[in-house]
Design an enzyme around this catalytic site. Structure first.
Site, mmCIF file in Angstrom:
data_model
loop_
_atom_site.group_PDB
_atom_site.id
_atom_site.type_symbol
_atom_site.label_atom_id
_atom_site.label_comp_id
_atom_site.label_asym_id
_atom_site.label_seq_id
_atom_site.Cartn_x
_atom_site.Cartn_y
_atom_site.Cartn_z
ATOM 1 N N SER A 46 0.975 -0.849 -0.009
ATOM 2 C CA SER A 46 0.212 -0.198 0.092
ATOM 3 C C SER A 46 0.571 1.012 -0.146
ATOM 4 O O SER A 46 2.108 0.801 0.407
ATOM 5 C CB SER A 46 -1.048 0.131 1.133
ATOM 6 O OG SER A 46 -0.142 -0.229 2.316
ATOM 7 N N TYR A 185 9.701 9.136 15.847
ATOM 8 C CA TYR A 185 9.300 8.404 14.283
ATOM 9 C C TYR A 185 10.447 9.661 13.530
ATOM 10 O O TYR A 185 11.452 9.304 12.473
ATOM 11 C CB TYR A 185 7.703 9.220 13.200
ATOM 12 C CG TYR A 185 8.023 8.472 11.943
ATOM 13 C CD1 TYR A 185 7.875 7.391 11.819
ATOM 14 C CD2 TYR A 185 8.255 9.903 11.390
ATOM 15 C CE1 TYR A 185 7.647 7.506 9.967
ATOM 16 C CE2 TYR A 185 8.041 9.535 9.947
ATOM 17 C CZ TYR A 185 7.631 8.994 8.702
ATOM 18 O OH TYR A 185 8.220 8.359 7.582
ATOM 19 N N LYS A 189 13.519 8.513 10.844
ATOM 20 C CA LYS A 189 14.511 8.968 9.297
ATOM 21 C C LYS A 189 15.236 10.757 9.217
ATOM 22 O O LYS A 189 15.885 10.058 8.213
ATOM 23 C CB LYS A 189 12.495 9.850 9.156
ATOM 24 C CG LYS A 189 11.350 8.954 9.055
ATOM 25 C CD LYS A 189 11.609 7.593 8.157
ATOM 26 C CE LYS A 189 10.185 6.695 7.587
ATOM 27 N NZ LYS A 189 10.605 5.753 6.419
#
Length: 300
Positions: A46, A185, A189
């Site tokens: 997805s 998060y 990253k």
């Protein structure tokens, strides 16, 4: 904001747009630039991962897709095979060693080797502050988002060394413009940028290229938290230097029509680059716009 960043760093961008790909009327080029190549794409049933897998397959590669749930794998494989694309799928939680081993074995079934690895799998199980995050959540995010790309690559490396392969790590514009709601998060990253540069230096002697894509906000379920935050801020009339403008939103079609294949075909001198991702504003697939920040890699 980001167009201004783009102008300031234009000399560091790799000219991906110059590498055109010819498509047939069906959108599939069976003798494309990736013909006879094998690509492994994680987190690819997805969102961004699926869009990238579709584009790589349309450019001629045999693509192995994966995600954590069997029903999602089955649905994605059926959809892509229904388009006449060469794909296979397997359940893989990239944070689990046994699942990564099975993914490698599945990839080798096609021709005994792998040319490309695209690490798109990522998690963010918590919306909240960095310092309020439990150790368990820290471990989960770093394991999936940062450790797993390196560990999977180490398992695939023996099968990529003689094939002049390439690796793409998918980071996020949150590495440059962190959203406070995303906490750890953002950190994970940002870590991928350093991992890209380190792996690029280590693997250059083996003629394996490692680069990083930094997409902005693409309209997927995963990005919903950030998009809602942008909308609320816009409605309230407040602005923040740490929030990416909603005018830079892109779609999954944007992903399919932009960087994946040309990034994998970058010359060997392009090592450790963080690549611009061009994106169309939401609701307009043909207009211009940029929703990615870019920095240089070693030797840029």
């Amino acid at each position: 904001m980001l167009p201004a960043v783009a102008r300031g760093y234009r000399g560091w961008f790799h000219p991906c747009a110059r590498l055109s790909v010819r498509m047939s009327s069906t959108g599939i080029d069976r003798k494309g630039i990736l013909a006879n190549r094998v690509a492994v794409v994680t987190g690819s049933t997805s969102g961004i991962g699926f869009a990238m897998a579709r584009r790589l397959a349309r450019d001629g590669a045999h693509v192995v897709i994966s995600s954590r749930k069997q029903q999602n794998v089955d649905r994605a494989v059926a959809e892509l095979q229904g388009e006449g694309l060469s794909v296979a799928g397997i359940v893989c939680h990239v944070g689990k060693a046994e699942d990564r081993e099975q993914l490698v074995a599945k990839a080798l079934e096609h021709c005994g080797g792998v040319d490309f690895l695209v690490c798109s799998a990522g998690v963010n199980p918590l919306v909240g502050s960095t310092l309020g995050t439990s150790e368990q959540i820290w471990d989960k995010i770093l394991s999936v988002n940062v450790k797993s790309p390196a560990l999977l690559l180490s398992q695939l490396l023996p099968y990529m060394e003689k094939r002049r392969g390439a690796v793409i790590l998918v980071s996020s514009a949150a590495a440059y413009y962190p959203a406070k709601e995303l906490g750890v998060y953002n950190v994970s990253k940002t870590a991928l940028l350093g991992l890209t540069r380190t792996l690029a230096l280590e693997l250059a002697p083996k003629d394996i290229r490692v680069n990083c894509l930094v997409p902005g906000i693409i309209k997927t379920d995963f990005s919903k938290v950030v998009r809602i935050g942008c909308m609320r801020m816009s409605l309230s009339g407040r602005t923040s230097r740490n929030v990416i403008s909603c005018r830079g939103l892109g779609s999954q079609r944007t992903v399919q029509e932009s960087c994946p294949s040309c990034a994998l075909q970058m010359p060997a001198t392009s090592l450790g680059r963080t690549l611009q991702w061009q994106a169309s504003p939401l609701g307009s697939e043909r207009s211009g716009g940029s929703c990615a920040a870019v920095v240089s890699g070693p030797g840029a």
